[in-house]
Design an enzyme around this catalytic site. Sequence first.
Site, PDB file in Angstrom:
ATOM      1  N   LYS A  12       0.866  -1.181   0.000  1.00 45.01           N
ATOM      2  CA  LYS A  12       0.000   0.000   0.000  1.00 45.01           C
ATOM      3  C   LYS A  12       0.900   1.228   0.000  1.00 45.01           C
ATOM      4  O   LYS A  12       1.669   1.442   0.943  1.00 45.01           O
ATOM      5  CB  LYS A  12      -0.900   0.014   1.235  1.00 45.01           C
ATOM      6  CG  LYS A  12      -2.151   0.868   1.067  1.00 45.01           C
ATOM      7  CD  LYS A  12      -3.127   0.225   0.091  1.00 45.01           C
ATOM      8  CE  LYS A  12      -4.516   0.805   0.216  1.00 45.01           C
ATOM      9  NZ  LYS A  12      -5.465   0.129  -0.691  1.00 45.01           N
ATOM     10  N   THR A  57      -3.661  -5.261   0.814  1.00 44.24           N
ATOM     11  CA  THR A  57      -3.060  -3.936   0.970  1.00 44.24           C
ATOM     12  C   THR A  57      -3.936  -3.047   1.849  1.00 44.24           C
ATOM     13  O   THR A  57      -3.434  -2.141   2.519  1.00 44.24           O
ATOM     14  CB  THR A  57      -2.818  -3.258  -0.395  1.00 44.24           C
ATOM     15  OG1 THR A  57      -4.072  -3.011  -1.040  1.00 44.24           O
ATOM     16  CG2 THR A  57      -1.943  -4.126  -1.270  1.00 44.24           C
ATOM     17  N   ASP A  58      -5.243  -3.307   1.871  1.00 42.32           N
ATOM     18  CA  ASP A  58      -6.109  -2.535   2.757  1.00 42.32           C
ATOM     19  C   ASP A  58      -5.770  -2.817   4.218  1.00 42.32           C
ATOM     20  O   ASP A  58      -5.817  -1.921   5.065  1.00 42.32           O
ATOM     21  CB  ASP A  58      -7.574  -2.866   2.481  1.00 42.32           C
ATOM     22  CG  ASP A  58      -8.516  -1.951   3.236  1.00 42.32           C
ATOM     23  OD1 ASP A  58      -8.578  -0.751   2.897  1.00 42.32           O
ATOM     24  OD2 ASP A  58      -9.183  -2.430   4.171  1.00 42.32           O
ATOM     25  N   PHE A 157      33.501  28.292 -11.594  1.00 38.62           N
ATOM     26  CA  PHE A 157      33.485  27.155 -12.518  1.00 38.62           C
ATOM     27  C   PHE A 157      34.324  27.520 -13.736  1.00 38.62           C
ATOM     28  O   PHE A 157      33.932  28.363 -14.536  1.00 38.62           O
ATOM     29  CB  PHE A 157      32.062  26.794 -12.937  1.00 38.62           C
ATOM     30  CG  PHE A 157      31.978  25.471 -13.668  1.00 38.62           C
ATOM     31  CD1 PHE A 157      32.493  24.316 -13.115  1.00 38.62           C
ATOM     32  CD2 PHE A 157      31.375  25.387 -14.918  1.00 38.62           C
ATOM     33  CE1 PHE A 157      32.421  23.099 -13.782  1.00 38.62           C
ATOM     34  CE2 PHE A 157      31.292  24.186 -15.589  1.00 38.62           C
ATOM     35  CZ  PHE A 157      31.821  23.037 -15.021  1.00 38.62           C
ATOM     36  N   ARG A 174      29.827  32.966  -9.193  1.00 36.83           N
ATOM     37  CA  ARG A 174      28.495  32.585  -9.664  1.00 36.83           C
ATOM     38  C   ARG A 174      27.611  32.224  -8.483  1.00 36.83           C
ATOM     39  O   ARG A 174      28.091  31.952  -7.380  1.00 36.83           O
ATOM     40  CB  ARG A 174      28.570  31.400 -10.625  1.00 36.83           C
ATOM     41  CG  ARG A 174      29.010  30.093  -9.967  1.00 36.83           C
ATOM     42  CD  ARG A 174      28.850  28.905 -10.895  1.00 36.83           C
ATOM     43  NE  ARG A 174      29.259  27.651 -10.244  1.00 36.83           N
ATOM     44  CZ  ARG A 174      29.049  26.437 -10.748  1.00 36.83           C
ATOM     45  NH1 ARG A 174      28.445  26.311 -11.920  1.00 36.83           N
ATOM     46  NH2 ARG A 174      29.442  25.354 -10.093  1.00 36.83           N
ATOM     47  N   GLN A 218      30.542  19.135  -7.680  1.00 40.51           N
ATOM     48  CA  GLN A 218      31.073  17.839  -7.222  1.00 40.51           C
ATOM     49  C   GLN A 218      31.903  18.010  -5.954  1.00 40.51           C
ATOM     50  O   GLN A 218      31.825  17.202  -5.018  1.00 40.51           O
ATOM     51  CB  GLN A 218      31.924  17.199  -8.320  1.00 40.51           C
ATOM     52  CG  GLN A 218      31.134  16.614  -9.478  1.00 40.51           C
ATOM     53  CD  GLN A 218      30.887  17.613 -10.586  1.00 40.51           C
ATOM     54  OE1 GLN A 218      30.918  18.825 -10.376  1.00 40.51           O
ATOM     55  NE2 GLN A 218      30.646  17.107 -11.794  1.00 40.51           N
ATOM     56  N   ASN A 244      21.734  21.191 -10.169  1.00 41.93           N
ATOM     57  CA  ASN A 244      22.311  22.532 -10.216  1.00 41.93           C
ATOM     58  C   ASN A 244      21.236  23.501 -10.687  1.00 41.93           C
ATOM     59  O   ASN A 244      20.859  23.529 -11.851  1.00 41.93           O
ATOM     60  CB  ASN A 244      23.511  22.555 -11.169  1.00 41.93           C
ATOM     61  CG  ASN A 244      24.370  23.789 -10.984  1.00 41.93           C
ATOM     62  OD1 ASN A 244      23.940  24.784 -10.406  1.00 41.93           O
ATOM     63  ND2 ASN A 244      25.607  23.732 -11.472  1.00 41.93           N
ATOM     64  N   HIS A 246      20.382  26.522 -11.989  1.00 45.52           N
ATOM     65  CA  HIS A 246      21.146  27.549 -12.683  1.00 45.52           C
ATOM     66  C   HIS A 246      20.527  28.937 -12.526  1.00 45.52           C
ATOM     67  O   HIS A 246      19.309  29.114 -12.614  1.00 45.52           O
ATOM     68  CB  HIS A 246      21.246  27.211 -14.164  1.00 45.52           C
ATOM     69  CG  HIS A 246      21.920  25.911 -14.440  1.00 45.52           C
ATOM     70  ND1 HIS A 246      23.226  25.664 -14.093  1.00 45.52           N
ATOM     71  CD2 HIS A 246      21.464  24.762 -15.025  1.00 45.52           C
ATOM     72  CE1 HIS A 246      23.557  24.430 -14.464  1.00 45.52           C
ATOM     73  NE2 HIS A 246      22.501  23.864 -15.020  1.00 45.52           N
TER      74      HIS A 246
END
Length: 291
Positions: A12, A57-58, A157, A174, A218, A244, A246
């Site tokens: 469930k 599942t109930d 970067f 950045r 990273q 990321n 941006h």
Amino acid sequence: MSIVLGPNQYGKAENRLVRIDRDPDGHRITDLNVSVALSGDMTDTHLTGANDKVLPTDTQKNTVFAFARDGIGEIESYALRLARHFVNSQPSIQRARVSVGQYPWTRLEVGGSPAHHSFARSGEGTRTTVVNYDGAQAWVVSGITDLIVLNSTGSEFWGYIKDGYTTLKETDDRILATAVDATWRHAAAEGTDWGKSYTTARQSLLEAFAETHSLSLQQTLYAMGERVLTNCPEIVEVRLSLPNKHHFLVDLAPFGLDNPNEVFHADDRPYGLIEGTVQRDDAPPAGLAWS
């Protein structure tokens, strides 16, 4: 050639559970999304339709709610209780996986003091756990999703591969933004203060993100995982997924304006997706932890 039944499970999914602890000094909300998946001796069910080994599942849904009656506590403990119950109470069930997401609520303030019973959903990220239990051993993985963080500077970067299709310009300043999706594996399913472990791991992620001058996402990922393992001896492995988010500097020159690194366009897609694992070199085998 023969055809056989492969791995299978049933359960469930996404049981939405809210418990109100009505303490006299102020109510407390526990808001959960609980999913159960069971596997075991289900061959006859798939091949012939026989249901004598199936726990509906109930029934699983009802168990999720019934187990909340006496209190939930830390979500890892609650998930362990459920997983062990399903396996230990039913001979046909050999493995249970219980996944829990906990949504954060913050008490409102009235006149400078916490309200007694009024709350707002907070943006602190969703706490998670996944517990696997096979009747003999339990594995606990905890984590957090949608923890949105941003550094407005302190990120660079440059020095990357450039070919005929490269248009990205190098930068030494950045915005670095991401929505942290982190999971961490515990060495043992017993003897852990789950609340303290979660709080320390979450704070470690945030501090490492804030304190790392990033030359790549990273590098930031590794710093975050390393900080968790340094501060949490009970954790042996951290997995991180960092999109990321941006932010591109807007060209205001057509309007006769400069842009001294102040106005940006937040672009939601496509995005870079950085993923990785940081672990102890003597970590015990993962077993069913991540499955």
